[in-house]
Design a protein around this motif. Structure first.
Motif, PDB file in Angstrom:
ATOM      1  N   VAL B  10       0.862  -1.181   0.000  1.00 26.66           N
ATOM      2  CA  VAL B  10       0.000   0.000   0.000  1.00 26.66           C
ATOM      3  C   VAL B  10       0.897   1.230   0.000  1.00 26.66           C
ATOM      4  CG1 VAL B  10      -1.958   1.168   1.049  1.00 26.66           C
ATOM      5  CG2 VAL B  10      -1.666  -1.297   1.378  1.00 26.66           C
ATOM      6  N   GLY B  13       5.252   5.264  -2.985  1.00 24.61           N
ATOM      7  CA  GLY B  13       6.209   6.357  -2.844  1.00 24.61           C
ATOM      8  C   GLY B  13       7.645   5.880  -2.760  1.00 24.61           C
ATOM      9  N   GLY B  16       7.646   2.291  -0.841  1.00 22.20           N
ATOM     10  CA  GLY B  16       6.838   1.281  -1.521  1.00 22.20           C
ATOM     11  C   GLY B  16       7.491   0.833  -2.816  1.00 22.20           C
ATOM     12  N   TYR B  72      -5.563  13.523   0.582  1.00 18.30           N
ATOM     13  CA  TYR B  72      -6.468  13.442   1.722  1.00 18.30           C
ATOM     14  C   TYR B  72      -6.152  14.621   2.635  1.00 18.30           C
ATOM     15  CZ  TYR B  72      -2.397  11.122   3.909  1.00 18.30           C
ATOM     16  OH  TYR B  72      -1.139  10.807   4.373  1.00 18.30           O
ATOM     17  N   LEU B  84       3.375  18.133   5.031  1.00 17.56           N
ATOM     18  CA  LEU B  84       3.549  18.243   3.579  1.00 17.56           C
ATOM     19  C   LEU B  84       3.758  16.845   3.002  1.00 17.56           C
ATOM     20  CD1 LEU B  84       6.064  21.245   3.461  1.00 17.56           C
ATOM     21  CD2 LEU B  84       3.585  21.310   3.656  1.00 17.56           C
ATOM     22  N   GLY B  91       5.076   8.999  -4.898  1.00 16.65           N
ATOM     23  CA  GLY B  91       4.815   9.566  -3.576  1.00 16.65           C
ATOM     24  C   GLY B  91       5.461  10.929  -3.408  1.00 16.65           C
ATOM     25  N   TYR B  96       9.986  16.154  -3.635  1.00 18.56           N
ATOM     26  CA  TYR B  96      11.044  16.415  -2.665  1.00 18.56           C
ATOM     27  C   TYR B  96      12.167  17.211  -3.340  1.00 18.56           C
ATOM     28  CZ  TYR B  96      14.112  12.456  -4.186  1.00 18.56           C
ATOM     29  OH  TYR B  96      14.924  11.607  -4.877  1.00 18.56           O
ATOM     30  N   THR B  97      13.083  17.679  -2.480  1.00 16.59           N
ATOM     31  CA  THR B  97      14.144  18.544  -3.001  1.00 16.59           C
ATOM     32  C   THR B  97      15.368  17.739  -3.403  1.00 16.59           C
ATOM     33  OG1 THR B  97      13.262  20.262  -1.578  1.00 16.59           O
ATOM     34  CG2 THR B  97      15.439  20.668  -2.450  1.00 16.59           C
ATOM     35  N   ALA B  98      15.366  16.443  -3.072  1.00 13.06           N
ATOM     36  CA  ALA B  98      16.431  15.535  -3.521  1.00 13.06           C
ATOM     37  C   ALA B  98      17.747  15.715  -2.770  1.00 13.06           C
ATOM     38  CB  ALA B  98      16.652  15.645  -5.030  1.00 13.06           C
ATOM     39  N   HIS B  99      17.690  16.307  -1.600  1.00 10.97           N
ATOM     40  CA  HIS B  99      18.866  16.373  -0.730  1.00 10.97           C
ATOM     41  C   HIS B  99      18.969  15.009  -0.069  1.00 10.97           C
ATOM     42  CE1 HIS B  99      21.367  18.380   2.536  1.00 10.97           C
ATOM     43  NE2 HIS B  99      21.861  18.870   1.423  1.00 10.97           N
ATOM     44  N   VAL B 236      -6.812   2.857  -0.150  1.00 11.77           N
ATOM     45  CA  VAL B 236      -7.090   1.800   0.819  1.00 11.77           C
ATOM     46  C   VAL B 236      -7.776   2.396   2.044  1.00 11.77           C
ATOM     47  CG1 VAL B 236      -6.081   0.036   2.308  1.00 11.77           C
ATOM     48  CG2 VAL B 236      -5.176   0.402  -0.003  1.00 11.77           C
ATOM     49  N   CYS B 271       2.864   3.993   3.484  1.00 14.46           N
ATOM     50  CA  CYS B 271       2.033   5.193   3.247  1.00 14.46           C
ATOM     51  C   CYS B 271       2.600   6.457   3.876  1.00 14.46           C
ATOM     52  CB  CYS B 271       0.628   4.950   3.782  1.00 14.46           C
ATOM     53  SG  CYS B 271      -0.243   3.633   2.941  1.00 14.46           S
ATOM     54  N   TRP B 463       7.834  18.130   6.157  1.00 13.03           N
ATOM     55  CA  TRP B 463       8.072  17.258   4.995  1.00 13.03           C
ATOM     56  C   TRP B 463       8.686  15.936   5.391  1.00 13.03           C
ATOM     57  CZ3 TRP B 463       9.725  22.450   3.031  1.00 13.03           C
ATOM     58  CH2 TRP B 463      10.677  23.027   3.888  1.00 13.03           C
ATOM     59  N   HIS B 464       9.164  15.804   6.622  1.00 11.65           N
ATOM     60  CA  HIS B 464       9.756  14.545   7.063  1.00 11.65           C
ATOM     61  C   HIS B 464       8.835  13.955   8.129  1.00 11.65           C
ATOM     62  CE1 HIS B 464      13.808  16.560   5.841  1.00 11.65           C
ATOM     63  NE2 HIS B 464      13.079  16.193   4.802  1.00 11.65           N
ATOM     64  N   ASN B 507      17.874  14.942   6.278  1.00  8.40           N
ATOM     65  CA  ASN B 507      16.722  14.540   5.477  1.00  8.40           C
ATOM     66  C   ASN B 507      16.683  13.003   5.435  1.00  8.40           C
ATOM     67  OD1 ASN B 507      18.512  16.690   4.426  1.00  8.40           O
ATOM     68  ND2 ASN B 507      16.665  17.388   3.416  1.00  8.40           N
TER      69      ASN B 507
HETATM   70  C1  LIG Z   1       8.311  19.569  -0.280  1.00 11.06           C
HETATM   71  C2  LIG Z   1       9.080  18.367   0.150  1.00 11.06           C
HETATM   72  C3  LIG Z   1      10.472  18.387   0.098  1.00 11.06           C
HETATM   73  C4  LIG Z   1      11.208  17.271   0.519  1.00 11.06           C
HETATM   74  N1  LIG Z   1      12.571  17.285   0.393  1.00 11.06           N
HETATM   75  C5  LIG Z   1      13.288  16.202   0.783  1.00 11.06           C
HETATM   76  C6  LIG Z   1      14.697  16.156   0.612  1.00 11.06           C
HETATM   77  O1  LIG Z   1      15.309  17.064   0.054  1.00 11.06           O
HETATM   78  N2  LIG Z   1      15.349  15.060   1.065  1.00 11.06           N
HETATM   79  C7  LIG Z   1      14.714  14.016   1.678  1.00 11.06           C
HETATM   80  O2  LIG Z   1      15.382  13.064   2.097  1.00 11.06           O
HETATM   81  N3  LIG Z   1      13.370  14.039   1.816  1.00 11.06           N
HETATM   82  C8  LIG Z   1      12.647  15.082   1.386  1.00 11.06           C
HETATM   83  N4  LIG Z   1      11.287  15.089   1.504  1.00 11.06           N
HETATM   84  C9  LIG Z   1      10.639  13.937   2.172  1.00 11.06           C
HETATM   85  C10 LIG Z   1      10.491  12.742   1.261  1.00 11.06           C
HETATM   86  O3  LIG Z   1       9.709  13.055   0.164  1.00 11.06           O
HETATM   87  C11 LIG Z   1       9.890  11.625   2.092  1.00 11.06           C
HETATM   88  O4  LIG Z   1      10.777  11.350   3.174  1.00 11.06           O
HETATM   89  C12 LIG Z   1       9.696  10.320   1.361  1.00 11.06           C
HETATM   90  O5  LIG Z   1       9.035  10.461   0.141  1.00 11.06           O
HETATM   91  C13 LIG Z   1       8.877   9.407   2.279  1.00 11.06           C
HETATM   92  O6  LIG Z   1       8.772   8.154   1.706  1.00 11.06           O
HETATM   93  P1  LIG Z   1       7.593   7.201   2.139  1.00 11.06           P
HETATM   94  O7  LIG Z   1       7.697   6.000   1.310  1.00 11.06           O
HETATM   95  O8  LIG Z   1       7.625   7.081   3.611  1.00 11.06           O
HETATM   96  O9  LIG Z   1       6.242   7.990   1.787  1.00 11.06           O
HETATM   97  P2  LIG Z   1       5.768   8.753   0.469  1.00 11.06           P
HETATM   98  O10 LIG Z   1       6.868   8.933  -0.498  1.00 11.06           O
HETATM   99  O11 LIG Z   1       5.049   9.957   0.940  1.00 11.06           O
HETATM  100  O12 LIG Z   1       4.737   7.726  -0.189  1.00 11.06           O
HETATM  101  C14 LIG Z   1       3.532   7.356   0.440  1.00 11.06           C
HETATM  102  C15 LIG Z   1       2.559   6.954  -0.664  1.00 11.06           C
HETATM  103  O13 LIG Z   1       1.470   6.265  -0.073  1.00 11.06           O
HETATM  104  C16 LIG Z   1       0.270   6.640  -0.708  1.00 11.06           C
HETATM  105  N5  LIG Z   1      -0.836   6.384   0.221  1.00 11.06           N
HETATM  106  C17 LIG Z   1      -0.975   6.921   1.458  1.00 11.06           C
HETATM  107  N6  LIG Z   1      -2.114   6.447   2.022  1.00 11.06           N
HETATM  108  C18 LIG Z   1      -2.682   5.618   1.119  1.00 11.06           C
HETATM  109  C19 LIG Z   1      -3.870   4.847   1.125  1.00 11.06           C
HETATM  110  N7  LIG Z   1      -4.687   4.822   2.196  1.00 11.06           N
HETATM  111  N8  LIG Z   1      -4.177   4.129   0.021  1.00 11.06           N
HETATM  112  C20 LIG Z   1      -3.349   4.122  -1.064  1.00 11.06           C
HETATM  113  N9  LIG Z   1      -2.208   4.864  -1.122  1.00 11.06           N
HETATM  114  C21 LIG Z   1      -1.882   5.590  -0.033  1.00 11.06           C
HETATM  115  C22 LIG Z   1       0.475   8.104  -1.016  1.00 11.06           C
HETATM  116  O14 LIG Z   1      -0.376   8.531  -2.047  1.00 11.06           O
HETATM  117  C23 LIG Z   1       1.958   8.140  -1.399  1.00 11.06           C
HETATM  118  O15 LIG Z   1       2.136   7.995  -2.789  1.00 11.06           O
HETATM  119  C24 LIG Z   1      10.531  16.141   1.042  1.00 11.06           C
HETATM  120  C25 LIG Z   1       9.134  16.118   1.058  1.00 11.06           C
HETATM  121  C26 LIG Z   1       8.407  17.204   0.613  1.00 11.06           C
HETATM  122  C27 LIG Z   1       6.906  17.137   0.636  1.00 11.06           C
END
Ligand SMILES: Cc1cc2nc3c(=O)[nH]c(=O)nc-3n(C[C@H](O)[C@H](O)[C@H](O)COP(=O)(O)OP(=O)(O)OC[C@H]3O[C@@H](n4cnc5c(N)ncnc54)[C@H](O)[C@@H]3O)c2cc1C
Lengths: 149, 532
Positions: B10, B13, B16, B72, B84, B91, B96-99, B236, B271, B463-464, B507
């Motif tokens: 699920v 991002g 996943g 949501y 954020l 996801g 993200y800013t890619a740092h 989900v 998620c 964002w984290h 990050n």
């Molecule tokens: C503006 C911004 C700048 C950032 N810059 C940086 C950076 O420079 N460096 C860094 O390390 N991190 C950065 N981040 C953070 C980084 O994007 C996250 O740490 C990372 O993407 C988290 O990964 P994840 O797999 O935990 O969740 P996510 O990548 O957020 O993925 C979660 C996914 O689950 C899906 N989902 C959630 N609930 C459900 C559901 N109920 N049913 C179906 N799908 C669902 C969502 O749609 C999403 O696609 C930034 C984030 C933002 C918003």
């Protein structure tokens, strides 16, 4: 219904008037004010989701002006605009943002700033490599991350 | 009714995608349900003249502002830091800013070293091979030899230093402080089908050129070629369980809003630190009345954000401004604990390059340094293209009162209860923010900057999203075990930032993805005994 028609003619006139107070035309820099017709047209066409807050700010402006803001004499307009800005809040911030975001994408304004009037993609930009010898003192440092073993 | 699958993931991002790609080699039937869709880079902001303005609208990092149908809502009124994210295939990496720093070895041992929070059940050495694998899969640019971090070899050279990097470098050298070109997932050479960065300069709200690694263009194409199915616009609602207390599958709403059930032998939740506790809490049942996998009561608790102290000023010289990726340099000078500073743990500085004209005007007006009226133009010309900006990314310690719960009123477009955030800054974080701000002012002073502005903490800075289903060996003090399996449900895994025990001061995405790869590896090694 398009967003543009959601502001009444009176509201549009007030928006134009306050935009001119935020960013007035300048002969010195050769730029239009934010009340310029092309900038206003862009603003009205793209107001979209910000319409309600902008309307709220224009309402606040009317209250501060005691009626039509645009009908005030210039020196009074400046005072009332200052009072609106001092009020703060989300509506005034939105009003100011929509004016600035349209102003600073106008071709004439960008050119006057020495900027190209284009989207970043597809052309991109050139980034100078910089002087990597600046890193020499840091390279000379011994590792200093904390050991855990 | 859909045919049962072996593995149901699920969330598509950062984590996943990594877990899907890694598990694909098992040839198991794997399906990923993602509430968002595939993004179209031609529609990204940097492809249009309104590239800056869209960050205040449909490409805002805040789901509450953005309000796309894939989003949501989040009730974050009771938090000084707003949540954020981005919801799509890829996801939040789309936005993200890619740092891309890694957690340090000390981050996994905070209780032992500093007497706070808890140690992780795994360490840096465990994750090291997965950091390296992830660097290759995402495509990391950087420079080997940084004395502040354990040795590693980024597969691509660093981004150019540019004008901004040189200005920072000089200032930091004059203070004798560490700095180094940042690791970043922006491609600096042609890499695995991605073209090298041409400096659109607008990386965060999605890269139209594809030089920034988001998982929709890195892991997902490879995972799909290997047979993984991604089902988009599928939100989900809950994970169901069977009479044995095992996860049975997921109830979701498909792209047409029709309720569906997907049975699965294994469920992996990815998620993010808000979406995952929300889903687990929404999966409460007679057998799991407090939410799924929540016998510890810790699902949703210990939310950590990384409070940011952003400080910037203006130089007489031009900076790179919006004409380069915002990732530039980092400093780890204040990362490791020094108790004389008045707090434990630490932060890195992330140095930026400046902003475009709209963001400059809007933020400077809001700060009160850009006047309305006659003086506007002269002042704007002193600010635009001259900004020197940095942020201290402060370690947030876990505190149970910082939490994600279900909002009793707010719901998403499918009627599913939305998350509510309750968060306050801890005293340690406040002191760290103040320290970061003071050091940043010294850096700006050394560079000769004026008009100093501070955002501390950055309100739009959540964002984290970390810590809300943490890992550990004790089922009473953690939600998943040391290899990501829920203590309470033996075929349920969590791989996103929720499992962080502590946040570190960097990050997190590099570490999130390394953990996802590590958990997948553990699953592969234990396939025969996975549910024991
Ligand atoms: C503006 C911004 C700048 C950032 N810059 C940086 C950076 O420079 N460096 C860094 O390390 N991190 C950065 N981040 C953070 C980084 O994007 C996250 O740490 C990372 O993407 C988290 O990964 P994840 O797999 O935990 O969740 P996510 O990548 O957020 O993925 C979660 C996914 O689950 C899906 N989902 C959630 N609930 C459900 C559901 N109920 N049913 C179906 N799908 C669902 C969502 O749609 C999403 O696609 C930034 C984030 C933002 C918003």
């Amino acid at each position: 219904m398009t967003y543009e028609t959601r502001l009444t003619a009176d509201e549009r006139a007030e928006l134009r008037a306050i935009a001119a107070e935020i960013v007035p035309a300048s002969d010195e820099y050769g730029v239009p004010g934010a009340d310029d017709p092309a900038i206003q047209a862009d603003l009205l066409a793209t107001l979209g989701r910000d319409t309600a807050l902008v309307r709220e700010a224009l309402g606040q402006l009317r209250t501060l002006a005691g009626g039509s803001f645009g009908a005030l004499p210039p020196d009074r307009r400046e005072v009332v605009a200052g009072a609106l800005r001092a009020t703060g809040g989300k509506a005034v911030a939105t009003l100011s943002r929509v004016v600035l975001q349209c102003y600073y994408r106008d071709d004439r304004v960008l050119h006057s700033l020495g900027l190209e009037a284009r989207a970043p993609f597809p052309m991109g930009n050139v980034l100078p490599d910089g002087d990597w010898s600046l890193l020499d003192p840091v390279r000379a440092r011994p590792p200093f991350w904390r050991r855990t073993d | 009714m859909n045919d049962p699958v072996d593995v149901l993931i699920v969330g598509a991002g950062a984590s996943g995608a990594a877990v899907a790609w890694s598990l694909a080699e098992t040839r198991m039937r794997i399906v990923c349900l993602e509430q968002g869709g595939w993004m179209n880079p031609a529609e990204y902001p940097s492809a249009g003249r309104d590239w800056e303005a869209r960050a205040y609208g449909d490409f805002s990092p805040s789901p509450n502002v953005r309000g796309r149908r894939e989003d949501y809502p989040v009730n974050d009124d009771n938090s000084p830091i707003k949540v954020l994210n981005f919801n799509a295939v890829g996801g939040s990496t789309v936005m993200y800013t890619a740092h891309f720093p890694r957690l340090h070895p000390s981050d996994f041992r905070v209780r032992t070293l500093d007497g706070v929070a808890e140690d992780w059940p795994i360490d840096y050495a465990t994750l090291e091979p997965f950091f390296a694998l992830n660097d290759r899969m995402m495509g990391v640019s950087g420079l080997a030899g940084d004395p502040a971090t354990p040795p590693h070899e980024p597969p691509m050279p660093p981004l150019p230093m540019g004008k901004s990097g040189a200005l920072f470098g000089k200032a930091l050298n004059s203070l004798g402080w560490h700095w180094w070109p940042s690791d970043t997932t922006v491609a600096t050479t042609d890499y695995e089908g991605r073209a090298r960065c041409i400096n659109l300069g607008h990386c965060t709200p999605a890269c139209a050129q594809g030089a920034k690694a988001s998982t929709d263009i890195t892991y997902w194409p490879a995972a799909r070629r290997a047979g993984v199915e991604v089902r988009t616009h599928c939100r989900v609602r809950e994970i169901t369980t069977n009479e044995h207390g095992m996860a049975a599958g997921a109830v979701y709403y498909d792209a047409d809003g029709v309720e569906q059930f997907q049975a699965a032998h294994v469920v992996v939740v990815a998620c993010n630190g808000v979406g995952t506790p929300r889903l687990l809490l929404n999966s409460a049942s007679g057998r799991f009345p407090n939410g799924l996998a929540n016998s510890s009561g810790l699902v949703g608790k210990n939310l950590m954000f990384h409070p940011y102290a952003q400080v910037y000023g203006y130089l007489p010289e031009e900076t790179d401004s919006h004409r380069a990726p915002p990732t530039c340099l980092w400093s780890h000078e204040f990362y490791e604990t020094d108790r004389t500073r008045g707090f434990v743990r630490g932060y890195i500085f992330q140095f930026g390059r400046g902003v475009g004209p709209v963001v400059e005007a809007v933020t400077s007006e809001a700060k009160g340094i850009l006047p309305w009226g006659r003086e506007h133009h002269a002042k704007f010309r002193r600010l635009s293209g001259h900004r020197m900006s940095m942020a201290a990314i402060c370690e947030d310690l876990p505190e149970e009162h910082n939490r994600v719960t279900l909002d009793p009123v707010l719901k998403d477009s499918h009627g599913i209860p939305a998350p509510r955030i309750d968060y306050t800054l801890g005293e340690n974080s406040r002191r760290m923010l103040a320290h970061g701000e003071a050091r940043a002012r010294e850096i700006l002073a050394a560079a000769g900057a004026t008009d100093i502005c501070v955002n501390s903490p950055i309100p739009m800075g959540g964002w984290h999203l970390l810590g809300t289903a943490r890992m550990g060996t004790d089922p009473e003090r953690s939600v998943v075990n040391e290899w990501g399996r829920a203590h309470d449900v033996k075929n349920l895994f969590i791989v996103d930032g929720s499992v962080f025990v502590t946040s570190g001061g960097v990050n997190p995405t590099s570490t999130i993805q390394a953990i996802a790869l590590y958990v997948a590896d553990q699953m592969k090694q234990r396939l025969a005994t996975l549910f024991d």
